[in-house]
Write a protein that holds these residues in place. Sequence first.
Motif, mmCIF file in Angstrom:
data_model
loop_
_atom_site.group_PDB
_atom_site.id
_atom_site.type_symbol
_atom_site.label_atom_id
_atom_site.label_comp_id
_atom_site.label_asym_id
_atom_site.label_seq_id
_atom_site.Cartn_x
_atom_site.Cartn_y
_atom_site.Cartn_z
ATOM 1 N N TRP A 1 81.561 81.487 53.362
ATOM 2 C CA TRP A 1 81.475 80.899 54.679
ATOM 3 C C TRP A 1 82.563 79.846 54.866
ATOM 4 O O TRP A 1 83.158 79.378 53.909
ATOM 5 C CB TRP A 1 80.096 80.279 54.907
ATOM 6 N N VAL A 2 82.796 79.499 56.121
ATOM 7 C CA VAL A 2 83.706 78.420 56.492
ATOM 8 C C VAL A 2 82.850 77.243 56.930
ATOM 9 O O VAL A 2 81.941 77.401 57.752
ATOM 10 C CB VAL A 2 84.664 78.855 57.623
ATOM 11 N N ARG B 1 82.728 72.995 44.908
ATOM 12 C CA ARG B 1 82.776 72.511 46.286
ATOM 13 C C ARG B 1 82.774 70.992 46.350
ATOM 14 O O ARG B 1 83.582 70.393 47.045
ATOM 15 C CB ARG B 1 81.595 73.068 47.077
ATOM 16 N N ASP B 2 81.855 70.348 45.652
ATOM 17 C CA ASP B 2 81.733 68.893 45.718
ATOM 18 C C ASP B 2 82.360 68.192 44.522
ATOM 19 O O ASP B 2 82.195 66.989 44.377
ATOM 20 C CB ASP B 2 80.253 68.494 45.793
ATOM 21 N N GLY C 1 86.415 70.280 57.037
ATOM 22 C CA GLY C 1 87.792 70.635 57.394
ATOM 23 C C GLY C 1 88.048 72.120 57.495
ATOM 24 O O GLY C 1 89.150 72.585 57.234
ATOM 25 N N ASN C 2 87.029 72.886 57.861
ATOM 26 C CA ASN C 2 87.137 74.345 57.989
ATOM 27 C C ASN C 2 87.564 75.028 56.691
ATOM 28 O O ASN C 2 88.259 76.045 56.709
ATOM 29 C CB ASN C 2 88.068 74.736 59.135
ATOM 30 N N LYS C 3 87.154 74.461 55.571
ATOM 31 C CA LYS C 3 87.442 75.088 54.272
ATOM 32 C C LYS C 3 86.469 76.226 54.032
ATOM 33 O O LYS C 3 85.325 76.198 54.475
ATOM 34 C CB LYS C 3 87.324 74.060 53.137
ATOM 35 N N ARG C 4 86.951 77.232 53.311
ATOM 36 C CA ARG C 4 86.137 78.395 52.957
ATOM 37 C C ARG C 4 85.508 78.151 51.586
ATOM 38 O O ARG C 4 86.171 77.679 50.665
ATOM 39 C CB ARG C 4 87.002 79.660 52.930
ATOM 40 N N PHE C 5 84.222 78.498 51.468
ATOM 41 C CA PHE C 5 83.482 78.346 50.217
ATOM 42 C C PHE C 5 82.801 79.662 49.871
ATOM 43 O O PHE C 5 82.459 80.446 50.759
ATOM 44 C CB PHE C 5 82.433 77.235 50.326
ATOM 45 N N THR C 6 82.595 79.878 48.574
ATOM 46 C CA THR C 6 81.932 81.087 48.099
ATOM 47 C C THR C 6 80.890 80.707 47.058
ATOM 48 O O THR C 6 81.171 79.921 46.156
ATOM 49 C CB THR C 6 82.944 82.075 47.483
ATOM 50 N N ILE D 1 78.994 76.986 43.653
ATOM 51 C CA ILE D 1 79.722 77.155 44.907
ATOM 52 C C ILE D 1 81.137 76.658 44.669
ATOM 53 O O ILE D 1 81.343 75.521 44.246
ATOM 54 C CB ILE D 1 79.062 76.370 46.053
ATOM 55 N N LEU D 2 82.107 77.532 44.934
ATOM 56 C CA LEU D 2 83.514 77.207 44.729
ATOM 57 C C LEU D 2 84.242 77.092 46.057
ATOM 58 O O LEU D 2 83.882 77.751 47.037
ATOM 59 C CB LEU D 2 84.203 78.294 43.898
ATOM 60 N N GLU D 3 85.284 76.288 46.053
ATOM 61 C CA GLU D 3 86.175 76.224 47.204
ATOM 62 C C GLU D 3 87.060 77.464 47.165
ATOM 63 O O GLU D 3 87.626 77.804 46.127
ATOM 64 C CB GLU D 3 87.028 74.960 47.130
ATOM 65 N N GLY D 4 87.165 78.163 48.295
ATOM 66 C CA GLY D 4 87.985 79.369 48.381
ATOM 67 C C GLY D 4 87.191 80.613 48.034
ATOM 68 O O GLY D 4 85.960 80.601 47.956
ATOM 69 N N THR D 5 87.925 81.704 47.804
ATOM 70 C CA THR D 5 87.285 82.984 47.513
ATOM 71 C C THR D 5 87.664 83.534 46.138
ATOM 72 O O THR D 5 87.228 84.620 45.774
ATOM 73 C CB THR D 5 87.658 84.041 48.579
#
Length: 157
Positions: free
Chosen positions: A64-65, A103-104, A70-75, A141-145
């Motif tokens: 998701w975004v 993510r955090d 800041g409209n970052k994508r997380f997976t 949960i990671l930042e990006g894909t």
Amino acid sequence: MRPILILLSLLLTIAFASAIFPYQCGPHNCQFGQVCRIDKGVCNCIPINDCHEVSLSTKVIGTWVDGSRGNKRFTQYDITITNNLNTNIKQIYIDTDYTLRLRDHSNNSIWNVNLLPNGILTLPSYQPSINAHASFTFGFILEGTQPANLNVLSVSF
């Protein structure tokens, strides 16, 4: 520009591997690409590809975004550790690298596993072993894909 980014990624990987390896395995020092296999107290370094006793599988739960970040994508990922033997896994250490971009940047984005200060993952205290032919799942949960690079560093039976 792309060759520079590839070179920088390669240098970061080498630097990280140099910081962790050689990895102490009883009287042996395991090198990059090896797993410390401890069976009934006897330690041996074996190639990762020869470690069929335990396996890791990765499953994408969702992407998701987040507009509030800041409209970052997380997976979100689930990682399953599977014990393929007729004996219990007493302990396992899983190696990570720069791709574990939580993510955090904290334990709020990772669960059911202990994240040690050196970036190594291990079973939580409430899960002291993995039974024979059973599995255990943890997640993050990671930042990006891009999925995190995870490798079994050490396994004890």
